[in-house]
Design a protein around this motif. Sequence first.
Motif, short mmCIF file in Angstrom:
data_model
loop_
_atom_site.label_atom_id
_atom_site.label_comp_id
_atom_site.label_asym_id
_atom_site.label_seq_id
_atom_site.Cartn_x
_atom_site.Cartn_y
_atom_site.Cartn_z
N HIS A 191 0.83 -1.20 0.00
CA HIS A 191 0.00 0.00 0.00
C HIS A 191 0.87 1.26 0.00
O HIS A 191 0.65 2.18 -0.80
CB HIS A 191 -0.92 -0.03 1.23
N HIS A 192 1.86 1.29 0.88
CA HIS A 192 2.73 2.46 0.98
C HIS A 192 3.51 2.70 -0.30
O HIS A 192 3.57 3.83 -0.82
CB HIS A 192 3.70 2.29 2.15
N ASP A 193 4.14 1.65 -0.84
CA ASP A 193 5.02 1.85 -1.99
C ASP A 193 4.24 2.11 -3.28
O ASP A 193 4.73 2.83 -4.16
CB ASP A 193 5.95 0.65 -2.15
N LEU A 194 3.04 1.54 -3.41
CA LEU A 194 2.24 1.86 -4.59
C LEU A 194 1.84 3.34 -4.57
O LEU A 194 1.72 3.97 -5.62
CB LEU A 194 0.99 0.99 -4.65
N ARG A 195 1.67 3.88 -3.40
CA ARG A 195 1.36 5.31 -3.29
C ARG A 195 2.62 6.16 -3.47
O ARG A 195 2.62 7.13 -4.23
CB ARG A 195 0.73 5.61 -1.92
N ALA A 196 3.69 5.78 -2.78
CA ALA A 196 4.89 6.61 -2.76
C ALA A 196 5.68 6.57 -4.06
O ALA A 196 6.24 7.59 -4.49
CB ALA A 196 5.79 6.19 -1.60
N HIS A 197 5.75 5.40 -4.69
CA HIS A 197 6.62 5.25 -5.86
C HIS A 197 5.88 5.14 -7.18
O HIS A 197 6.47 5.33 -8.25
CB HIS A 197 7.50 4.02 -5.69
N PHE A 198 4.58 4.80 -7.12
CA PHE A 198 3.83 4.61 -8.36
C PHE A 198 2.71 5.63 -8.54
O PHE A 198 1.99 5.59 -9.54
CB PHE A 198 3.25 3.19 -8.41
N GLY A 199 2.55 6.51 -7.57
CA GLY A 199 1.58 7.59 -7.70
C GLY A 199 0.13 7.16 -7.63
O GLY A 199 -0.75 7.85 -8.14
N LEU A 200 -0.16 6.03 -6.98
CA LEU A 200 -1.53 5.55 -6.84
C LEU A 200 -2.08 6.04 -5.50
O LEU A 200 -1.62 5.63 -4.44
CB LEU A 200 -1.57 4.02 -6.90
N ALA A 201 -3.07 6.91 -5.55
CA ALA A 201 -3.57 7.55 -4.34
C ALA A 201 -4.28 6.57 -3.41
O ALA A 201 -4.17 6.66 -2.19
CB ALA A 201 -4.51 8.69 -4.70
N ALA A 202 -5.02 5.62 -3.99
CA ALA A 202 -5.79 4.67 -3.18
C ALA A 202 -5.71 3.29 -3.81
O ALA A 202 -6.66 2.81 -4.45
CB ALA A 202 -7.25 5.12 -3.06
N PRO A 203 -4.57 2.62 -3.68
CA PRO A 203 -4.39 1.33 -4.37
C PRO A 203 -5.35 0.25 -3.87
O PRO A 203 -5.66 0.17 -2.69
CB PRO A 203 -2.94 0.96 -4.05
N ARG A 204 -5.81 -0.55 -4.80
CA ARG A 204 -6.69 -1.69 -4.50
C ARG A 204 -5.89 -2.97 -4.69
O ARG A 204 -5.37 -3.24 -5.78
CB ARG A 204 -7.91 -1.67 -5.41
N ILE A 205 -5.78 -3.76 -3.64
CA ILE A 205 -4.94 -4.96 -3.64
C ILE A 205 -5.83 -6.19 -3.45
O ILE A 205 -6.42 -6.39 -2.38
CB ILE A 205 -3.90 -4.90 -2.50
N LEU A 206 -5.96 -7.02 -4.47
CA LEU A 206 -6.74 -8.24 -4.37
C LEU A 206 -5.86 -9.34 -3.79
O LEU A 206 -4.71 -9.50 -4.21
CB LEU A 206 -7.27 -8.66 -5.74
N VAL A 207 -6.40 -10.12 -2.86
CA VAL A 207 -5.59 -11.10 -2.13
C VAL A 207 -6.12 -12.51 -2.40
O VAL A 207 -7.32 -12.77 -2.28
CB VAL A 207 -5.63 -10.81 -0.61
N THR A 208 -5.21 -13.41 -2.76
CA THR A 208 -5.59 -14.80 -3.00
C THR A 208 -5.69 -15.57 -1.69
O THR A 208 -5.13 -15.17 -0.67
CB THR A 208 -4.58 -15.52 -3.90
N GLY A 209 -6.37 -16.71 -1.77
CA GLY A 209 -6.25 -17.69 -0.70
C GLY A 209 -5.02 -18.53 -0.91
O GLY A 209 -4.28 -18.35 -1.89
N LEU A 210 -4.79 -19.46 0.00
CA LEU A 210 -3.65 -20.37 -0.13
C LEU A 210 -4.07 -21.67 -0.79
O LEU A 210 -3.38 -22.20 -1.66
CB LEU A 210 -3.05 -20.66 1.25
N ASN A 211 -5.22 -22.20 -0.38
CA ASN A 211 -5.66 -23.53 -0.78
C ASN A 211 -6.54 -23.49 -2.03
O ASN A 211 -7.05 -22.43 -2.39
CB ASN A 211 -6.44 -24.17 0.37
N PRO A 212 -6.72 -24.64 -2.69
CA PRO A 212 -7.68 -24.68 -3.80
C PRO A 212 -9.04 -24.15 -3.36
O PRO A 212 -9.50 -24.44 -2.25
CB PRO A 212 -7.74 -26.17 -4.16
N HIS A 213 -9.67 -23.36 -4.22
CA HIS A 213 -10.99 -22.79 -3.94
C HIS A 213 -11.00 -21.96 -2.66
O HIS A 213 -12.02 -21.86 -1.98
CB HIS A 213 -12.07 -23.88 -3.86
N ALA A 214 -9.84 -21.37 -2.33
CA ALA A 214 -9.70 -20.56 -1.12
C ALA A 214 -10.16 -21.33 0.12
O ALA A 214 -10.75 -20.77 1.04
CB ALA A 214 -10.45 -19.24 -1.25
#
Length: 337
Positions: A191-214
């Motif tokens: 979140h911090h680096d996408l804002r600080a280095h990539f100029g994204l004011a409110a980054p959206r980060i989608l998160v995977t599960g670990l296992n099949p079918h989450a």
Amino acid sequence: MSTAAHSDQPEAVTVAITTGEPAGVGPELTAVALREAQSRWPAVRFTVLGDRALLEARAGAGAGWPANAEPVDIEHHALAAPAEAGKLNAANGRYVLGLLDAAIDGAVAGRFDAIVTAPLQKSTINDAGVPFTGHTEYLAERTHTPRVVMMLAGTGERPLRVALATTHLPLKDVSAALTIDGLVQTLRIIHHDLRAHFGLAAPRILVTGLNPHAGENGYLGREEIDVIAPALERARALGIDAPGPYPADTLFQPRYLKDADCVLAMFHDQGLPVLKYATFGEGINVTLGLPIIRTSVDHGTALDLAGTGRADAGSMIAAIDAAVTMARHKRQLQRHA
């Protein structure tokens, strides 16, 4: 992250480039990429770290070294042993690390605004008697950074970015390496680096599960219930837009990714095969969380292509573009702080 030069008031930045494994494609790709970079970024100074004779000889495979003129400097570091394209020599393992150390030290001291690393051969460094896992882990150790995040990215106006919760671990160790605190810290770094280095004011980060079918509501594993979901809840309480966990086998579709700035995958081979299929040869590797800016190519040393002139410099060009863009954005933030 656009690969085109864009700045109304160009920031005067200096980018260091380590040329990596001397038997690989790094030296010649650096020469090819620098010719392109000089036309894209005429106000940027580039410092190339490597053995001068090797670089000049290997540049012939890429139609010549770009310049002895401004704004390219060669910082000479002598090879420990002669280097032949395509043939590894453990005697040069410490030479490769020396290039990286010099770039890191220069960036920490403020000489360089960013570093770009050509590929190295882990086995050569280990064969030289130095335990070495990879660039990411070494950069964290040398900069005394407790947690870093590996992120690979494509190019273009809406690039696919994939970050990793764990990096170079055996698959059997991944579950134990995932903790609520660790995932929250990882999300904070992204979140911090996408804002600080990539100029994204409110980054959206989608998160995977670990296992099949989450995890299938716990029937295929409880990591999603016990670790990932609680971490996401805590991250959202900190103002981080991090929905999930999503099944990794269905997440990488345009309808999900169109509003996403990054995907956080739980392990190396969960996220990177998709990213590399979509962007290989044009993507980049970025280490998030460091006190310095570091980008790299998305491929290895390509020993079979070294010295042939057939290696594609697209990823090296993209890595240089990203480093310049990130360094300029950081300078602008500092100027307006």
